[in-house]
Design an enzyme around this catalytic site. Structure first.
Site, short mmCIF file in Angstrom:
data_model
loop_
_atom_site.label_atom_id
_atom_site.label_comp_id
_atom_site.label_asym_id
_atom_site.label_seq_id
_atom_site.Cartn_x
_atom_site.Cartn_y
_atom_site.Cartn_z
N HIS A 154 0.81 -1.22 0.00
CA HIS A 154 0.00 0.00 0.00
C HIS A 154 0.85 1.27 0.00
O HIS A 154 0.37 2.33 0.38
CB HIS A 154 -0.96 -0.01 1.20
CG HIS A 154 -2.02 -1.06 1.08
ND1 HIS A 154 -2.67 -1.59 2.16
CD2 HIS A 154 -2.53 -1.69 -0.01
CE1 HIS A 154 -3.55 -2.50 1.74
NE2 HIS A 154 -3.47 -2.58 0.43
N CYS A 162 3.86 12.87 -7.15
CA CYS A 162 3.07 13.75 -8.01
C CYS A 162 2.09 12.92 -8.82
O CYS A 162 2.47 11.92 -9.43
CB CYS A 162 3.98 14.54 -8.93
SG CYS A 162 3.06 15.57 -10.10
N SER A 304 -6.01 -8.64 9.70
CA SER A 304 -7.27 -9.37 9.54
C SER A 304 -7.51 -9.68 8.07
O SER A 304 -8.55 -10.24 7.72
CB SER A 304 -8.42 -8.53 10.09
OG SER A 304 -8.47 -7.29 9.41
N LEU A 329 -4.48 -10.90 16.59
CA LEU A 329 -5.50 -10.73 17.63
C LEU A 329 -6.82 -10.44 16.93
O LEU A 329 -6.94 -9.44 16.24
CB LEU A 329 -5.12 -9.56 18.55
CG LEU A 329 -3.90 -9.75 19.43
CD1 LEU A 329 -3.50 -8.44 20.10
CD2 LEU A 329 -4.16 -10.82 20.49
#
Ligand code: ZN
Length: 399
Positions: A154, A162, A304, A329
Site C-alpha cells: 500500500h 506527483c 485481519s 489478535l
C-alpha cells in the site's frame, strides 16, 4: 464483482478464530506450533517463508490498529477515510487531508519499529524468512530489516508522489513546505507537541491540552481554519507543466508564496500510499504475486486480511497448497477456508492459527528457534522497545 486489487475498506464483523493446533492457546504452545511450521521445511531443504504483515504488528510502536478484535472499526463513528477520487478531484478535501497529516507527521516520523519487526529481521538472519509483504505504510519493516526484501503493498508515507509526473518528494521536505505555507499551523503544531496533546487518543485529555477538534474530528484553528490550509505544487510540474491528452500544456498555478491554486490542472502531490478506491501499482502487485508464487510457506502477522489485495495473496498461497500460519489478535477474513482441510493431528507444520500479539510472541519464538538450531547469538543485545506514542491523527494518515 469487485475490481481486483483496488483498495477498499471491508466492514463485515469477523468471527473469532479457531486456534490451530489446539495446543497453541498459550505462548509456549504457540511457539511449539510455529517451531514445527518453520522447522518442517528445513528437513526438505527449502526454507522460504514469506511474511505478510498488517497494522497489528505496528500497534506497540504507538500506531493505532485500524480494526478492532472483532474486525469492526475502532475509530469514532464520524471517522471516514478519504477516497482517492475525492483527493484527486477536490481541492477542499486535499486541504483537509494535509492539515490533518501536517499535525500527525512529526509524531509518526519519530515512531520506531518494535520487537515484532526486529523478530522478523532475526527470522531473516536465521534464514527462515526470505521476503516480507506489508500492508503498512509506516516504513518500519524497512527500518528494522533493510536487507530483507520487502514489498510495500500500500505504498509508504515517507514520500509524496506527483499525480501528474509521478516524481517523488520526501515527506520531510513536503512537511517543511507545509510549515512555511501555514505559519499559524506550524506554531500550533509546536504548541501541541510540547503540551503532549498528540500523545493521547482521549478527546477530553486532548482538549485539556489544547487540541480541539470539531465533530468530524478536524482540528480548526480559530484564526486559521483548515479551509485556509495551503499546500505546495509538485516542483517539477511547476517548472515544466506536463502535456495533456489534447496536446496542450496543463496549468500548474501557485500563489505568491508557492501554494497550489485550485485552478491548476496538474502538479498535485499526494502521499505515496494507496488510498481507498485507488489501484495498487502494477509493478508492486506483480512483485507481491511473484513473492507468493516463490514462497514455501506464508506467515501472516497482525492483519485481519480485510483488504482484498492482501486477502487475495493469502488465498493464492492456500490455492498453491503451501502451509499458512496466522498470528493475529481477532478474526481474519475467510480464515476457516485457509485451514479447512487440515489434518487435526498436525502439530503446526501444515498450518498454525494463534491469537497472540506479535511483539510478545515473535521474540520468544526467535529465541526458541535459535536454541534449537544451536546458533549462539553473539550479537550485542539491542533494546528494541519502542517509544510509546498514541496518536489517533495517524488513523487519518494510515488510511
Ligand atoms: Zn509533477
Amino acid at each position: 464483482m469487485r475490481k481486483p486489487y483496488m483498495r477498499i475498506p471491508y466492514t463485515d464483523v469477523l468471527a473469532s478464530p479457531t486456534i490451530i493446533p489446539q495446543t497453541a492457546t498459550t505462548i509456549s504452545g504457540a511457539i511449539a506450533a510455529l517451531q514445527e511450521f518453520f522447522e518442517a521445511p528445513l528437513a526438505k531443504g527449502s526454507p522460504s517463508t514469506v511474511v505478510l504483515s498488517g497494522a497489528g504488528i505496528s500497534v506497540s510502536s504507538g500506531l493505532a490498529d485500524y480494526r478492532g478484535p472483532k474486525g469492526t472499526y475502532r475509530v469514532n463513528k464520524t471517522y471516514r477515510p478519504i477516497y482517492y477520487n475525492e483527493f484527486i478531484q477536490n481541492h477542499e478535501a486535499r486541504k483537509r487531508y494535509w492539515a490533518r497529516s501536517f499535525l500527525g507527521w512529526t509524531t509518526l516520523a519519530k515512531a520506531k519499529p518494535n520487537a515484532g519487526h526486529y523478530a522478523v529481521k532475526d527470522l531473516g538472519d536465521l534464514g527462515l524468512v526470505r521476503n516480507v509483504i506489508t500492508q503498512n505504510v509506516d516504513s518500519f519493516h524497512l527500518k528494522a530489516h533493510p536487507q530483507l526484501p520487502t514489498v510495500e503493498l500500500h505504498g509508504y508515507l515517507r514520500s509524496c508522489v506527483c499525480t501528474s509526473c509521478h516524481e517523488e518528494l520526501p515527506r520531510d521536505t513536503f512537511q517543511n513546505e507545509l510549515a512555511r505555507l501555514n505559519p499559524a499551523w506550524a506554531a500550533f503544531l509546536q504548541e501541541i507537541l510540547a503540551s503532549g496533546a498528540l500523545d493521547t487518543e482521549n478527546p477530553d485529555e486532548r482538549r485539556a491540552k489544547g487540541l480541539r477538534t470539531n465533530p468530524d474530528g478536524d482540528v480548526d484553528l480559530p484564526d486559521a481554519p483548515y479551509t485556509t490550509f495551503r499546500y505546495p505544487a509538485c516542483p517539477r510540474c511547476l517548472v515544466a507543466p506536463p502535456i495533456v491528452a489534447d496536446g496542450s500544456r496543463a496549468k500548474v498555478e501557485v500563489d505568491a508564496d508557492g501554494a497550489l491554486k485550485p485552478t491548476s490542472t496538474a502538479g498535485i502531490l499526494k502521499p505515496a500510499v494507496i488510498m481507498f478506491g485507488e489501484n495498487i501499482r502494477p509493478p508492486v502487485k506483480m512483485a507481491a504475486e511473484k513473492t507468493i508464487e516463490d514462497a514455501g510457506s506464508l506467515l501472516v502477522l497482525g492483519t485481519s486480511l480485510a483488504t482484498y489485495s492482501a486477502w487475495r495473496l493469502a488465498k493464492r498461497a492456500k490455492d498453491r497448497g503451501i502451509p499458512i500460519a496466522i498470528v493475529n489478535l481477532g478474526g481474519v477474513r475467510g480464515e476457516d477456508g485457509f485451514f479447512a482441510d487440515l489434518d487435526p493431528s498436525q502439530r503446526g507444520d501444515r498450518g498454525v492459527r494463534v491469537e497472540l500479539s506479535t511483539d510478545e510472541l515473535l521474540p520468544a519464538l526467535v529465541e526458541q528457534l535459535r536454541q534449537s538450531s544451536g546458533i549462539r547469538t553473539t550479537r550485542k543485545a539491542c533494546d528494541h522497545s519502542a517509544e510509546q506514542h498514541g496518536a489517533s491523527v495517524f488513523k487519518d494518515m494510515m488510511s
